[in-house]
Motif scaffolding. Structure first.
Motif, PDB file in Angstrom:
ATOM      1  N   THR A 235      27.128 -51.253 -20.489  1.00 28.68           N
ATOM      2  CA  THR A 235      27.569 -50.765 -19.173  1.00 28.68           C
ATOM      3  C   THR A 235      28.342 -49.453 -19.296  1.00 28.68           C
ATOM      4  OG1 THR A 235      29.576 -52.128 -19.346  1.00 28.68           O
ATOM      5  CG2 THR A 235      27.679 -53.088 -18.199  1.00 28.68           C
ATOM      6  N   SER A 236      28.339 -48.853 -20.465  1.00 32.56           N
ATOM      7  CA  SER A 236      29.056 -47.593 -20.677  1.00 32.56           C
ATOM      8  C   SER A 236      28.496 -46.493 -19.775  1.00 32.56           C
ATOM      9  CB  SER A 236      28.942 -47.162 -22.146  1.00 32.56           C
ATOM     10  OG  SER A 236      29.429 -45.856 -22.333  1.00 32.56           O
ATOM     11  N   SER A 237      29.340 -45.545 -19.407  1.00 29.84           N
ATOM     12  CA  SER A 237      28.900 -44.413 -18.587  1.00 29.84           C
ATOM     13  C   SER A 237      28.154 -43.374 -19.419  1.00 29.84           C
ATOM     14  CB  SER A 237      30.105 -43.754 -17.910  1.00 29.84           C
ATOM     15  OG  SER A 237      31.037 -43.305 -18.888  1.00 29.84           O
ATOM     16  N   ASP A 238      28.254 -43.488 -20.743  1.00 33.52           N
ATOM     17  CA  ASP A 238      27.586 -42.560 -21.653  1.00 33.52           C
ATOM     18  C   ASP A 238      26.208 -43.118 -22.020  1.00 33.52           C
ATOM     19  OD1 ASP A 238      26.751 -41.421 -24.288  1.00 33.52           O
ATOM     20  OD2 ASP A 238      28.614 -40.307 -24.087  1.00 33.52           O
ATOM     21  N   SER A 239      25.161 -42.404 -21.647  1.00 27.42           N
ATOM     22  CA  SER A 239      23.799 -42.896 -21.882  1.00 27.42           C
ATOM     23  C   SER A 239      23.487 -43.025 -23.375  1.00 27.42           C
ATOM     24  CB  SER A 239      22.771 -41.972 -21.217  1.00 27.42           C
ATOM     25  OG  SER A 239      22.843 -40.668 -21.766  1.00 27.42           O
ATOM     26  N   GLU A 240      24.040 -42.123 -24.193  1.00 23.57           N
ATOM     27  CA  GLU A 240      23.788 -42.178 -25.632  1.00 23.57           C
ATOM     28  C   GLU A 240      24.368 -43.453 -26.233  1.00 23.57           C
ATOM     29  OE1 GLU A 240      22.178 -40.986 -29.245  1.00 23.57           O
ATOM     30  OE2 GLU A 240      21.860 -40.209 -27.215  1.00 23.57           O
ATOM     31  N   ILE A 241      25.532 -43.863 -25.743  1.00 24.15           N
ATOM     32  CA  ILE A 241      26.139 -45.111 -26.224  1.00 24.15           C
ATOM     33  C   ILE A 241      25.279 -46.297 -25.810  1.00 24.15           C
ATOM     34  CG2 ILE A 241      28.092 -46.687 -25.851  1.00 24.15           C
ATOM     35  CD1 ILE A 241      29.928 -44.291 -25.981  1.00 24.15           C
ATOM     36  N   ARG A 242      24.760 -46.273 -24.597  1.00 22.70           N
ATOM     37  CA  ARG A 242      23.898 -47.371 -24.139  1.00 22.70           C
ATOM     38  C   ARG A 242      22.630 -47.451 -24.983  1.00 22.70           C
ATOM     39  NH1 ARG A 242      24.952 -44.950 -19.010  1.00 22.70           N
ATOM     40  NH2 ARG A 242      22.751 -44.344 -18.828  1.00 22.70           N
ATOM     41  N   ILE A 243      22.005 -46.293 -25.225  1.00 26.18           N
ATOM     42  CA  ILE A 243      20.756 -46.261 -25.996  1.00 26.18           C
ATOM     43  C   ILE A 243      20.998 -46.733 -27.423  1.00 26.18           C
ATOM     44  CG2 ILE A 243      18.999 -44.729 -26.978  1.00 26.18           C
ATOM     45  CD1 ILE A 243      19.308 -43.038 -24.376  1.00 26.18           C
ATOM     46  N   ARG A 244      22.074 -46.256 -28.039  1.00 31.45           N
ATOM     47  CA  ARG A 244      22.367 -46.662 -29.424  1.00 31.45           C
ATOM     48  C   ARG A 244      22.723 -48.140 -29.503  1.00 31.45           C
ATOM     49  NH1 ARG A 244      24.241 -42.055 -33.292  1.00 31.45           N
ATOM     50  NH2 ARG A 244      23.530 -40.204 -32.172  1.00 31.45           N
ATOM     51  N   SER A 245      23.376 -48.641 -28.471  1.00 35.69           N
ATOM     52  CA  SER A 245      23.694 -50.070 -28.452  1.00 35.69           C
ATOM     53  C   SER A 245      22.419 -50.900 -28.357  1.00 35.69           C
ATOM     54  CB  SER A 245      24.629 -50.385 -27.270  1.00 35.69           C
ATOM     55  OG  SER A 245      25.869 -49.714 -27.416  1.00 35.69           O
ATOM     56  N   LEU A 246      21.473 -50.454 -27.540  1.00 36.88           N
ATOM     57  CA  LEU A 246      20.186 -51.136 -27.447  1.00 36.88           C
ATOM     58  C   LEU A 246      19.453 -51.095 -28.789  1.00 36.88           C
ATOM     59  CD1 LEU A 246      18.988 -49.830 -23.955  1.00 36.88           C
ATOM     60  CD2 LEU A 246      19.423 -52.223 -24.538  1.00 36.88           C
TER      61      LEU A 246
END
Length: 348
Positions: A235-246
Motif C-alpha cells: 500500500t506504499s505511495s511509492d510504486s517502486e516499493i510496491r513493485i519490488r515488494s511484489l
C-alpha cells in the motif's frame, strides 16, 4: 602572432623528453619494487607453507618463523588468511587467524589507519572486518573527521553492522551518509535475520536507496514475518516499493493475504499487473481464475504472456487455456495462449 624560434622549440622538446624519461624510470622503479615484494612474499609462503598448514589445520605448534617481518611478508600472510577465510568455513581456523592478527598484525593496521594514503586506510578498515580487529575501531573513530572519505564511512558502517548493532542503527536511520543500492545491499547481506526484521519495521525512516536494497535483500529469506511486512508495503505511495515488494513475494513463493493483491489486476502500471500475474502462481487457480482471465486480455503483451504462463503452470492449466482460445474474441490474447500451449507441448 607569436613566433617560436627553432632553438626554443628544441629546448621544449628536450624538456618534454626528459620528463618522459623521468616518468618511465619512476614507473620501472615502482614496478621493480612491486616485483621484489612479490618475490619476497612468494619465498616466505614457500618457506612457511607446511608450518601454516600444521598450525591452522592440524593443531600444530606455533613457530616464530611464521611471524611476518616487513611489508612483503605481511601481504603474504594477508593473502593466506583471506584464502582460508573465504574458501572454507571453519570456526577453529578463523579463531586462530583472529588471535594471530591481534598479536602480530594489529600494529601494522593501526599505522595504516593513521596514514594519509587513502588506499592504506581502506585496506586496514577491511581487515578489521576480515580479521575481527575490533580494537582498531576506536582508534579510527578518534581520527580527524576531515580525513575520512565517504568510501571509508561506508566500510565503517559495514564494521558497525557486524560488531556494534546499536551504533549501526543510529547511523543508518540518521541518513547522515547515503550510498547506492548496491552498497546498501552489501551492508544488509551481512546482517542477521532479526536485524533485517527490525530494519523493515522502520523502513520508511531509511533513505530511498536503502529501502529498495532492503526489500531486495529480505526477499531471499523464507520468514513468514517478512512476507507479512512485504505485504504491508503493497500500500506504499511509492510504486517502486510496491513493485519490488511484489517481486520479493513472488521470489519467496508465499501469499499471506490474498485480498491485498486484487487491486493490482487493474493497476494503471503494467509492471504491477505483470508482477501480480506472477504472484498468482502461488495461489490456487480457483481463487485467481477470473483475475488471470482479465490479465490474459490485458493491453500489454508482457502481462498477457505472464498470465498465460502462470495459468499453464497449474495441473488443469492446459484445459483452461484451450477453453480460453475457443471463447475469447481478442485475437492477440488467443495467439499468446496458443503459443504458450505449443511451448508447453514441446517441453513435454
Amino acid at each position: 602572432m607569436i613566433s617560436i624560434t627553432v632553438e626554443i622549440l628544441l629546448w621544449i622538446i628536450m624538456v618534454l623528453l626528459l620528463v618522459c624519461f623521468v616518468c618511465i624510470v619512476y614507473i620501472m622503479m615502482q614496478r621493480g619494487r612491486v616485483d621484489q615484494q612479490d618475490r619476497r612474499a612468494k619465498r616466505y609462503l614457500e618457506k612457511t607453507k607446511t608450518l601454516w598448514e600444521s598450525y591452522l589445520l592440524e593443531d600444530g605448534f606455533f613457530s616464530v618463523v611464521l611471524i611476518p617481518r616487513g611489508k612483503s611478508e605481511i601481504v603474504a600472510v594477508e593473502s593466506l588468511f583471506l584464502s582460508y577465510i573465504h574458501n572454507m568455513y571453519n570456526e577453529e581456523v578463523e579463531e586462530k587467524v583472529r588471535e594471530f592478527s591481534k598479536k602480530y598484525l594489529i600494529k601494522h593496521y593501526e599505522k595504516e589507519l593513521k596514514d594519509k594514503n587513502w588506499g592504506k586506510r581502506m585496506n586496514a578498515l577491511y581487515k578489521i572486518i576480515d580479521f575481527h580487529l575490533v580494537e582498531l575501531v576506536l582508534i579510527y573513530e578518534s581520527l580527524n573527521r576531515e580525513m575520512k572519505t565517504k568510501e571509508e564511512q561506508f566500510v565503517l558502517l559495514k564494521i558497525y553492522s557486524v560488531f556494534d548493532k546499536e551504533k549501526f542503527f543510529t547511523i543508518i536511520f540518521s541518513n547522515k551518509y547515503t550510498f547506492s543500492e548496491i552498497e546498501y545491499k552489501q551492508i544488509f547481506s551481512l546482517l542477521d535475520e532479526d536485524i533485517l526484521l527490525q530494519l523493515i519495521e522502520q523502513i520508511e525512516e531509511l533513505h530511498l536507496n536503502a529501502q529498495y536494497a532492503l526489500i531486495d535483500t529480505v526477499s531471499f529469506k523464507g520468514n513468514i514475518e517478512i512476507i507479512k511486512m512485504l505485504e504491508n508495503l503493497l500500500t506504499s505511495s511509492d510504486s517502486e516499493i510496491r513493485i519490488r515488494s511484489l517481486k520479493g513475494i513472488d521470489k519467496m513463493g508465499l501469499v499471506k493475504n490474498f485480498e491485498l493483491y486484487i487491486p493490482f489486476v487493474t493497476s494503471p502500471l503494467w509492471e504491477e499487473r505483470l508482477m501480480v500475474a506472477k504472484v498468482f502462481l502461488h495461489v490456487p487457480l480457483k481463487f485467481t481464475y477470473a483475475y488471470l482471465m482479465d490479465l490474459l486480455e490485458d493491453t500489454n503483451w508482457r502481462v498477457q504472456t505472464q498470465a498465460a504462463n502462470t495459468i499453464s503452470e497449474f495441473p488443469d492449466g492446459v484445459q483452461v487455456l484451450n477453453e480460453f482460445i475457443l471463447t475469447s474474441v481478442k485475437e492477440d490474447a488467443v495467439k499468446i495462449a496458443e503459443e504458450m500451449l505449443t511451448k508447453r507441448f514441446n517441453l513435454q
